[in-house]
Design an enzyme around this catalytic site. Structure first.
Site, PDB file in Angstrom:
ATOM      1  CE1 TYR A 166     118.415 -10.843 -16.636  1.00  0.00           C
ATOM      2  CE2 TYR A 166     118.345  -8.797 -17.873  1.00  0.00           C
ATOM      3  CZ  TYR A 166     117.926 -10.096 -17.692  1.00  0.00           C
ATOM      4  OH  TYR A 166     117.024 -10.654 -18.567  1.00  0.00           O
ATOM      5  CE  LYS A 170     119.890 -12.402 -19.550  1.00  0.00           C
ATOM      6  NZ  LYS A 170     119.724 -13.842 -19.813  1.00  0.00           N
TER       7      LYS A 170
HETATM    8  P1  NAD Z   1     111.106 -16.983 -15.894  1.00  0.00           P
HETATM    9  O1  NAD Z   1     111.424 -16.583 -14.519  1.00  0.00           O
HETATM   10  O2  NAD Z   1     109.696 -17.252 -16.256  1.00  0.00           O
HETATM   11  O3  NAD Z   1     111.960 -18.242 -16.337  1.00  0.00           O
HETATM   12  C1  NAD Z   1     113.282 -18.458 -15.917  1.00  0.00           C
HETATM   13  C2  NAD Z   1     113.394 -19.903 -15.531  1.00  0.00           C
HETATM   14  O4  NAD Z   1     114.753 -20.214 -15.195  1.00  0.00           O
HETATM   15  C3  NAD Z   1     112.555 -20.247 -14.295  1.00  0.00           C
HETATM   16  O5  NAD Z   1     111.682 -21.319 -14.595  1.00  0.00           O
HETATM   17  C4  NAD Z   1     113.585 -20.627 -13.242  1.00  0.00           C
HETATM   18  O6  NAD Z   1     113.127 -21.614 -12.332  1.00  0.00           O
HETATM   19  C5  NAD Z   1     114.736 -21.111 -14.096  1.00  0.00           C
HETATM   20  N1  NAD Z   1     116.007 -21.043 -13.381  1.00  0.00           N
HETATM   21  C6  NAD Z   1     116.481 -20.014 -12.644  1.00  0.00           C
HETATM   22  N2  NAD Z   1     117.677 -20.310 -12.127  1.00  0.00           N
HETATM   23  C7  NAD Z   1     117.995 -21.558 -12.566  1.00  0.00           C
HETATM   24  C8  NAD Z   1     119.120 -22.395 -12.387  1.00  0.00           C
HETATM   25  N3  NAD Z   1     120.168 -22.006 -11.637  1.00  0.00           N
HETATM   26  N4  NAD Z   1     119.135 -23.609 -12.992  1.00  0.00           N
HETATM   27  C9  NAD Z   1     118.067 -24.012 -13.729  1.00  0.00           C
HETATM   28  N5  NAD Z   1     116.967 -23.256 -13.925  1.00  0.00           N
HETATM   29  C10 NAD Z   1     116.928 -22.029 -13.359  1.00  0.00           C
HETATM   30  O7  NAD Z   1     111.685 -15.807 -16.823  1.00  0.00           O
HETATM   31  P2  NAD Z   1     111.707 -15.616 -18.416  1.00  0.00           P
HETATM   32  O8  NAD Z   1     111.280 -14.238 -18.685  1.00  0.00           O
HETATM   33  O9  NAD Z   1     111.047 -16.740 -19.119  1.00  0.00           O
HETATM   34  O10 NAD Z   1     113.288 -15.647 -18.678  1.00  0.00           O
HETATM   35  C11 NAD Z   1     113.935 -16.583 -19.520  1.00  0.00           C
HETATM   36  C12 NAD Z   1     115.232 -15.974 -19.997  1.00  0.00           C
HETATM   37  O11 NAD Z   1     114.964 -14.852 -20.835  1.00  0.00           O
HETATM   38  C13 NAD Z   1     116.127 -15.455 -18.868  1.00  0.00           C
HETATM   39  O12 NAD Z   1     117.482 -15.729 -19.176  1.00  0.00           O
HETATM   40  C14 NAD Z   1     115.873 -13.971 -18.906  1.00  0.00           C
HETATM   41  O13 NAD Z   1     116.937 -13.225 -18.360  1.00  0.00           O
HETATM   42  C15 NAD Z   1     115.719 -13.758 -20.392  1.00  0.00           C
HETATM   43  N6  NAD Z   1     115.046 -12.516 -20.748  1.00  0.00           N
HETATM   44  C16 NAD Z   1     113.717 -12.381 -20.553  1.00  0.00           C
HETATM   45  C17 NAD Z   1     113.106 -11.188 -20.930  1.00  0.00           C
HETATM   46  C18 NAD Z   1     111.627 -10.988 -20.791  1.00  0.00           C
HETATM   47  O14 NAD Z   1     111.132  -9.937 -21.260  1.00  0.00           O
HETATM   48  N7  NAD Z   1     110.897 -11.935 -20.218  1.00  0.00           N
HETATM   49  C19 NAD Z   1     113.854 -10.137 -21.460  1.00  0.00           C
HETATM   50  C20 NAD Z   1     115.209 -10.317 -21.648  1.00  0.00           C
HETATM   51  C21 NAD Z   1     115.802 -11.525 -21.298  1.00  0.00           C
END
Ligand code: NAD
Length: 299
Positions: A166, A170
């Site tokens: 990851y 990132k």
């Molecule tokens: P989440 O799991 O709620 O949302 C991620 C979404 O991506 C899901 O709905 C999933 O179905 C979709 N997805 C996964 N693989 C896919 C693919 N191959 N094609 C299309 N859709 C796909 O998680 P989140 O926390 O909302 O994460 C959103 C983004 O933010 C991600 O990139 C995550 O790495 C990043 N992020 C989140 C946090 C946090 O604190 N939540 C921190 C750092 C980075």
């Protein structure tokens, strides 16, 4: 300040069936954008698929008076990424904004991480952002306008136990974002990245439960929406955002140590403190800027 609107703009938000992406899609649509809600609909690890989550968000947008279409394709395949952008072109005639947000987790200590776990995470976050941006790029260039918002992470910028896959993806997105900013500059394309923290299904067992309210996804989306707006002139930047705080994250270089006649390993040891000095630091805007101190020292 007058309300920032997206009337006439078409946005693609990947991974918008849950969490942060869902909130980005709802907000852009509420402010007038036509939105492609993409989501593969699998679980947190990327297993499974369902058109349900994307369609539910579209239904919510439409119920609120907005315009949106669902797309259930996989960002990590060439065909999927092309289909996502084609959905925007077919439904709304163009694409202006790309929010690369889709993501999965396959956490494992490095000792135990398999090549499959590494590849799966790189494929969605890094390759997926490349493929969807690539499918949109010629349209953004031709119309002389585009906004790309990539989703990095503090885990990538600073490293995190159990997340070699990851973190690699990132941090890769930071170089990707900065390069798109350079290549898009003369076509009106701005590319930026966020490093968010929010309470979602991805983090609900990783973050302290007490913070669930304070770390709502609605405390991340306003930055994404601003970076996607035509008023935004920043490009190639990375911002950490969450819980009500936003800060620019910089890739900086210390003053360094110069010995232009060459040096040996003992010189490195003897000058280790100066080599590691942080002040005064510079923030190079490109590779040329970064070379300047060296060129000046050599002249
Ligand atoms: P989440 O799991 O709620 O949302 C991620 C979404 O991506 C899901 O709905 C999933 O179905 C979709 N997805 C996964 N693989 C896919 C693919 N191959 N094609 C299309 N859709 C796909 O998680 P989140 O926390 O909302 O994460 C959103 C983004 O933010 C991600 O990139 C995550 O790495 C990043 N992020 C989140 C946090 C946090 O604190 N939540 C921190 C750092 C980075």
């Amino acid at each position: 300040m007058s309300e920032l609107r997206y009337d006439g703009r078409v946005a693609v938000v990947t991974g918008a069936g849950h969490g942060l992406g869902r909130q980005h899609a709802l907000e852009l649509a509420a402010r007038g954008a036509k939105v492609v809600v993409n989501d593969l609909g699998g679980d947190r690890t990327g297993s499974g698929a369902s058109s349900g989550p994307a369609q539910q968000v579209v239904d919510e947008i439409v119920k609120n008076g907005g315009e949106a279409v669902a797309n259930p394709d996989n960002v990590a395949t060439v065909e999927g990424a092309e289909a996502i952008v084609r959905t925007a072109l077919d439904a709304f005639g163009k694409v202006d904004i790309v929010v690369n947000n889709a993501g999965i987790l396959r956490d494992k200590s490095f000792k135990n991480m398999t090549p499959e776990e590494f590849d799966a995470v790189i494929a969605v976050h890094l390759r997926g952002s490349f493929l969807v941006s690539s499918a949109a790029w010629s349209h953004l260039r031709d119309q002389g306008f585009g906004r790309i918002v990539n989703t990095s992470s503090p885990a990538g910028l600073f490293g995190n136990f159990g997340q070699a896959n990851y973190a690699t993806a990132k941090m890769g997105l930071v170089g990707f974002t900065k390069t798109l900013a350079h290549e898009g500059a003369k076509y009106g394309i701005k590319a930026n990245a966020i490093a968010p923290v929010a309470w979602t299904r991805m983090t609900e067992d990783l973050l302290p439960a007490d913070f669930a309210g304070a770390l709502g996804v609605d405390r991340v989306t306003p930055l994404v929406a601003y970076l996607a707006h035509e008023d935004n002139q920043a490009s190639g930047e990375v911002y950490t955002v969450g819980g009500g705080r936003i800060a620019r994250i910089i890739v900086a270089e210390g003053p360094g140590w110069v010995q232009k006649d060459g040096f040996d390993v003992e010189d490195v040891a003897a000058n280790w403190e100066q080599i590691n000095a942080q002040d005064p630091f510079t923030v190079p805007g490109n590779v040329g800027d970064q070379m300047l101190p060296l060129i000046q020292a050599l002249q």
